[in-house]
Design an enzyme around this catalytic site. Structure first.
Site, short mmCIF file in Angstrom:
data_model
loop_
_atom_site.label_atom_id
_atom_site.label_comp_id
_atom_site.label_asym_id
_atom_site.label_seq_id
_atom_site.Cartn_x
_atom_site.Cartn_y
_atom_site.Cartn_z
N ASN A 14 0.86 -1.19 0.00
CA ASN A 14 0.00 0.00 0.00
C ASN A 14 0.89 1.23 0.00
O ASN A 14 1.78 1.37 0.84
CB ASN A 14 -0.91 0.01 1.23
N THR A 41 -4.69 0.15 -2.97
CA THR A 41 -5.11 1.45 -2.48
C THR A 41 -6.39 1.27 -1.68
O THR A 41 -7.29 0.52 -2.08
CB THR A 41 -5.33 2.46 -3.62
N GLU A 42 -6.44 1.95 -0.52
CA GLU A 42 -7.52 1.64 0.43
C GLU A 42 -8.90 2.10 -0.01
O GLU A 42 -9.89 1.76 0.63
CB GLU A 42 -7.21 2.20 1.83
N ASN A 43 -8.97 2.87 -1.12
CA ASN A 43 -10.30 3.20 -1.61
C ASN A 43 -10.89 2.12 -2.52
O ASN A 43 -11.99 2.28 -3.03
CB ASN A 43 -10.31 4.57 -2.30
#
Length: 212
Positions: free
Chosen positions: A28, A50-52
């Site tokens: 990440n 990616t955390e979205n």
């Protein structure tokens, strides 16, 4: 050390971080210097998260930019072959469940036991902590990238953070334009000096205690 501009400094750090990554792994990338790391990764079995909500992040040519396809820092990204989409809650479940191998974060300050502050400057507007707290708790390894000193020349590696800390977890490695450190048994251990840097210069610009 000869002075370098901000862009060169950031790329120097990003290239050194990339050399530390070994696949297969899920990585990440945070906002700022971490986004540059992808430019220096050659291995085909390192998967960007990616955390979205995307696993398999890759670069994108300007002509192919999709305004709806961005990373957590709202920068345009591409999708690698085999990429997977998921909602934000599933993405954070991946992080909290220990399925991210390496998180590469920016930081405002790091203390001498590896605790970081990277989300708020007292007295300034706060955009939000984003996924940093979750990544510090859930990622198997955490690498930090940052300039070694502030604009006024003061050290950003401190005996104790003066900004609000992000997590009580110590990070694993710290990369600046002057040096690379590991955090070992709650101590900063110098791994290597960056090209052209002397140990005397490093000590002069580092408030935190470190061993080597």
């Amino acid at each position: 050390m000869t002075s370098m501009n901000k862009t060169d400094m950031q790329h120097l750090i990003a290239k050194r971080v990339a050399a530390e990554l070994e696949g297969p792994c899920v990585v990440n990338l945070g906002i700022g210097i971490p986004t540059l790391v992808a430019e220096y990764m050659d291995a085909g079995n390192i998967y960007m998260h990616t955390e979205n909500g995307l696993l398999g992040v890759t670069d994108v040519e300007e002509a192919d930019i999709d305004p709806n396809l961005v990373n957590a820092g709202k920068l345009p990204v591409g999708e690698a072959i085999g990429a997977s989409y998921f909602n934000s809650s599933d993405s954070f479940a991946m992080i909290r469940g220990g399925h991210v191998d390496v998180a590469i974060l920016g930081a405002l300050q790091v203390d001498q036991i590896g605790v970081i502050a990277n989300w708020a400057v007292p007295g300034k507007n706060i955009m939000g902590v984003g996924g940093a707290m979750d990544l510090l708790v859930g990622a198997k390894k955490v690498f930090v990238t940052m300039s070694h000193t502030s604009k006024d020349g003061s050290s950003k590696l401190l005996k104790e953070c003066t900004y609000p800390i992000t997590s009580t977890r110590s990070v694993d490695m710290i990369f600046t334009e002057l040096a690379v450190f590991e955090v070992v048994d709650k101590q900063l251990k110098l791994v290597e000096l960056m090209p052209g840097v002397t140990i005397e210069e490093l000590r002069a610009k580092t408030e935190a205690d470190f061993i080597h």
